[in-house]
Design a protein around this motif. Structure first.
Motif, short mmCIF file in Angstrom:
data_model
loop_
_atom_site.label_atom_id
_atom_site.label_comp_id
_atom_site.label_asym_id
_atom_site.label_seq_id
_atom_site.Cartn_x
_atom_site.Cartn_y
_atom_site.Cartn_z
N ILE A 258 40.02 46.08 43.52
CA ILE A 258 40.64 45.84 42.21
C ILE A 258 40.03 44.60 41.57
O ILE A 258 40.07 43.52 42.15
CB ILE A 258 42.17 45.62 42.37
N HIS A 259 39.47 44.79 40.39
CA HIS A 259 38.96 43.66 39.60
C HIS A 259 39.90 43.47 38.43
O HIS A 259 40.03 44.37 37.60
CB HIS A 259 37.59 43.99 39.01
N SER A 260 40.53 42.32 38.34
CA SER A 260 41.38 42.09 37.15
C SER A 260 40.51 41.47 36.06
O SER A 260 39.38 41.05 36.31
CB SER A 260 42.53 41.16 37.51
N GLU A 263 42.03 37.31 36.52
CA GLU A 263 42.75 36.67 37.63
C GLU A 263 42.03 36.82 38.97
O GLU A 263 42.58 36.51 40.02
CB GLU A 263 44.17 37.27 37.75
N GLY A 264 40.81 37.34 38.94
CA GLY A 264 40.06 37.48 40.19
C GLY A 264 40.19 38.89 40.75
O GLY A 264 40.65 39.82 40.08
N SER A 265 39.80 39.04 42.01
CA SER A 265 39.81 40.38 42.59
C SER A 265 40.61 40.44 43.88
O SER A 265 40.90 39.42 44.51
CB SER A 265 38.39 40.88 42.80
N LEU A 266 40.91 41.68 44.26
CA LEU A 266 41.80 41.94 45.38
C LEU A 266 41.30 43.19 46.09
O LEU A 266 40.91 44.15 45.44
CB LEU A 266 43.21 42.18 44.80
N LEU A 278 45.72 42.53 52.51
CA LEU A 278 45.26 42.21 51.16
C LEU A 278 44.26 41.06 51.27
O LEU A 278 44.55 40.04 51.90
CB LEU A 278 46.45 41.76 50.29
N TYR A 279 43.09 41.24 50.70
CA TYR A 279 42.11 40.16 50.60
C TYR A 279 42.15 39.67 49.16
O TYR A 279 41.94 40.47 48.24
CB TYR A 279 40.70 40.67 50.89
N ILE A 280 42.39 38.40 48.98
CA ILE A 280 42.62 37.89 47.63
C ILE A 280 41.81 36.64 47.37
O ILE A 280 41.79 35.71 48.19
CB ILE A 280 44.12 37.54 47.43
N GLN A 281 41.17 36.64 46.23
CA GLN A 281 40.43 35.45 45.81
C GLN A 281 41.45 34.42 45.37
O GLN A 281 42.29 34.70 44.51
CB GLN A 281 39.55 35.85 44.64
N ILE A 302 49.28 33.02 48.58
CA ILE A 302 48.35 34.15 48.56
C ILE A 302 49.00 35.32 47.83
O ILE A 302 48.38 35.99 47.01
CB ILE A 302 47.94 34.56 50.01
N LEU A 303 50.31 35.53 48.11
CA LEU A 303 51.03 36.63 47.44
C LEU A 303 51.03 36.41 45.92
O LEU A 303 50.80 37.34 45.15
CB LEU A 303 52.47 36.71 47.95
N LYS A 304 51.28 35.18 45.51
CA LYS A 304 51.34 34.88 44.06
C LYS A 304 50.02 35.27 43.38
O LYS A 304 49.99 35.89 42.32
CB LYS A 304 51.62 33.39 43.86
N ALA A 305 48.93 34.92 44.04
CA ALA A 305 47.61 35.26 43.48
C ALA A 305 47.44 36.77 43.40
O ALA A 305 46.94 37.31 42.40
CB ALA A 305 46.52 34.65 44.35
#
Ligand code: FAD
Length: 649
Positions: A258-260, A263-266, A278-281, A302-305
């Protein structure tokens, strides 16, 4: 030697995936081995979770099928990108593993289970090798005057036993996490060596023939050898969260990229037991050019991101299994071995981002490449020359891994392109292309070992050398792993995968694609080969001791292309279905490329590009990689191949 000194063929430092894979090989080959780890326990949750096709094939070759049974099969990838209003939309779906690549597909299960399976397997295969914890090495010396003496133990390692407190780092959080093993944090080995007064346990000097450092990204062994990690350390911080998600996002049980818009990607990785990784930038935790304060990274953060990236969908959780944070460092060690006596494997020689699910896989595959070579040399069956191929074969893979990861990570971390004129943004097309091109590499199936003492890719041209004939199996790649197709057992009609005939047990294999043996001239050629193989001067006789089973060093398997029911096993030369006084005839050596009763026709001749009149012999290494293809009547090439590294008894 002091009274506490002991000798062992192989000492392994580090019982992560690489160290345990190596121990598994050496246990299988009954090589005297010790393995130490500084942690008081194995990994319990989190860390690596992706198992690639090749790793699953390797595990299967040891009879370890529990990953495949327990894991979550990850079959589909969905791409999500911002639309013209900046709202994320599903823009495509594709199979995660390209069709027909392997009999396995990418699967997901946490690393701790893998470590458990390896430990159980060690127990089941004789219980000779047990991980000694918590233990660290504190001194390494190599006696260079003895390195060419095969019976010497030139590597001396002093080890120290730790207390449980020293070996169990404070994780600083109630939730199990990987921060202490993350490459964000400083290494603690030096501190442990300093703290360890020797009062809590004993010190011991072990003399080994071989030492293998499988001690992870901060490898103590690598530092002792003076090798450096070369490459980049990026500033981007990533978080990883293992949760049971509560969400309205429709693709939560598919792998998603997922590219937002801003807000970065996930990345979403659906796991076993309802868990999703979940891998989160993490845009709000800057590296600031130095080490990051890990206490700043919390699961909530991490969840917030993630929530921002996945909006307008909702995402929350009640149960968090594990979390971590890491900074991407793409590096390769400038050395993989010293004196062919001390070797490094796994994260000790390559580090990169975890998102393409490679680290554990490549680490297991490093050790898989090394284990049988050390084993055969330690048993006195093969010359130490073969050990040189470890570094040349695996260093190349490590470089390819880093190049792949750089491409993949850059695209994943990049901002999505607004439109076709947005050159600095990442277009969906570009991302999909890299993903597809990388799929075979990511599956571990593009590994192609170059020519060396163990791999012959071309006719070497001279008398006494290997007249390799790649044209005789023109769709088979010498240097790559032997692909699998169904074949049918001559005696009981069972349809079986070719790879199932290649268990990891240290044997080379000659797979005789004899052709259509109903034809008299083809049968005569086959019969002559049988006579040769039974003779006292054949490669099978030369390298196998009289007290051992005839197939214990080089196993001969036949796959003919005649209709199975037109052939009688008993009429074939004994070399192809040997007789044993107590076991009778061997019914598991001759197969047909034929239609089976229930599972179709594997078409192995067609798939390997083998002519049914010509046939060929495919030489397969103990790790399942194709070593050479030669003509069915070319026994001189078999002698030339084995003659360069096998030791006559
Ligand atoms: P490690 O797993 O690091 O094991 C090294 C062992 O050596 C440890 O047990 C350690 O305690 C021990 N040790 C270290 N120093 C000493 C010492 N001085 N003395 C004694 N013992 C010592 N890889 C994948 O393939 N797929 C994935 O999906 C994936 N996801 C990941 C997700 C995250 C968040 C992270 C952080 C990594 C991920 N990886 C993944 C990478 C993977 O975890 C590593 O590449 C893999 O664990 C490397 O295995 P190893 O055996 O080489 O090293």
């Amino acid at each position: 030697m002091t009274p506490t000194d002991s000798e062992v063929d192989v000492l392994i430092v580090g019982a992560g995936p690489a160290g345990l894979m190596l121990a598994t090989w050496l246990s299988q080959l009954q090589i005297s081995t010790r393995i130490i780890d500084k942690r008081s326990t194995k990994i319990m949750a989190g860390q690596a979770d992706g198992f690639q096709c090749r790793t699953l094939e390797i595990l299967d070759s040891f009879g370890i099928d529990r990953v495949w049974k327990e894991s979550n099969r990850m079959l589909e990838v969905c791409f999500w990108n911002p639309d013209e209003n900046g709202v994320i939309r599903r823009t495509g779906r594709t199979p995660d593993t390209p069709k027909g690549l392997s009999r396995f597909t990418e699967s997901v299960l946490h690393q701790g289970r893998m470590e458990r399976f390896f430990l159980d397997h060690l127990k089941e295969t004789g219980d000779r090798i047990r991980v000694e914890r918590p233990v660290i090495p504190s001194l390494l010396q190599v006696d260079e005057s003895e390195i060419n003496n095969p019976s010497a133990y030139p590597v001396a390692i002093k080890i120290q036993h730790l207390t449980d407190e020293q070996a169990t780092p404070n994780q600083g959080n109630n939730i199990p996490n990987g921060l202490f093993r993350s490459n964000l944090t400083a290494d603690d080995t030096d501190d442990l060596i300093r703290q360890s007064s020797g009062k809590e346990g004993t010190e011991e000097t072990i003399r080994a023939k071989y030492l293998v450092g499988c001690d992870g990204a901060h490898s103590w062994t690598r530092k002792q050898l003076g090798f450096k990690m070369e490459g980049e350390h990026t500033e981007i911080i990533w978080g990883a969260l293992d949760v049971v998600p509560i969400t309205d996002f429709p693709d939560i049980r598919s792998r998603c990229l997922i590219h937002s818009a801003s807000e970065g990607s996930l990345m979403v990785i659906p796991r076993e037991k309802r868990i999703v990784r979940l891998y989160i930038q993490l845009k709000e935790v800057g590296a600031g050019g130095g080490a990051v304060d890990r206490s700043k990274v919390t699961p909530e953060q991490i969840l917030k991101a993630a929530q921002k990236i996945i909006a307008p969908y909702k995402l929350d959780y009640e149960k968090c299994d594990w979390f971590t944070a890491y900074q991407i460092a793409q590096r390769v060690s400038d050395g993989f071995e010293k004196f062919d006596r001390v070797f490094l494997a796994g994260d000790a020689v390559h580090t990169h981002s975890p998102k393409a699910g490679q680290g554990q896989n490549v680490s297991i595959q490093d050790a898989y490449n090394l284990g049988w070579k050390i084993g055969l040399v330690a048993r006195g069956q093969a010359s130490p020359e073969i050990l040189k191929t470890y570094a040349t074969e695996r260093q190349q893979i490590a470089r390819e891994l880093i190049a792949f990861d750089q491409k993949f990570s850059k695209l994943f971390s990049g901002r999505p392109a607004k439109d076709v004129s947005d050159e600095t943004g990442v277009s969906l097309e570009e991302f999909r292309n890299v993903f597809h091109q990388g799929a075979v590499f990511a599956a571990g199936l593009s590994v192609d070992y170059g020519p060396n003492i163990l791999v012959v890719k071309e006719d070497e041209g001279k008398e006494g050398t290997v007249r390799c004939r790649p044209d005789l199996a023109n769709k088979l790649n010498i240097g790559m792993r032997l692909p699998s197709h169904k074949i049918v057992n001559q005696s009981d009609s069972l349809s079986i995968e070719l790879q199932r005939l290649l268990p990891s047990d240290g044997r080379f294999r000659l797979i005789v694609f004899a052709g259509d043996i109903r034809k008299p001239e083809i049968y005569t050629r086959f019969e002559k080969l049988g006579e040769y193989l039974s003779s006292k001067d054949s490669v099978v006789s030369l390298y196998t001791s009289k007290d051992s089973p005839r197939d214990s060093v080089i196993e001969v398997l036949t796959v003919h292309s005649a209709k199975r029911t037109t052939i009688e096993l008993q009429s074939l030369p004994e070399a192809f279905h040997p007789f044993d006084k107590s076991m009778g005839w061997d019914y598991w050596k001759v197969y047909a490329d034929d239609e089976s009763y229930h599972e179709g026709h594997g078409q192995v001749y067609e798939n390997f590009g083998i002519d049914k009149d010509e046939g060929c012999i495919v030489v397969v290494r103990p790790d399942g990689y194709v070593a050479a293809t030669v003509a069915v009547d070319d026994v001189q090439s078999l002698e030339a191949y084995f003659g360069r590294f096998m030791i006559k008894l």
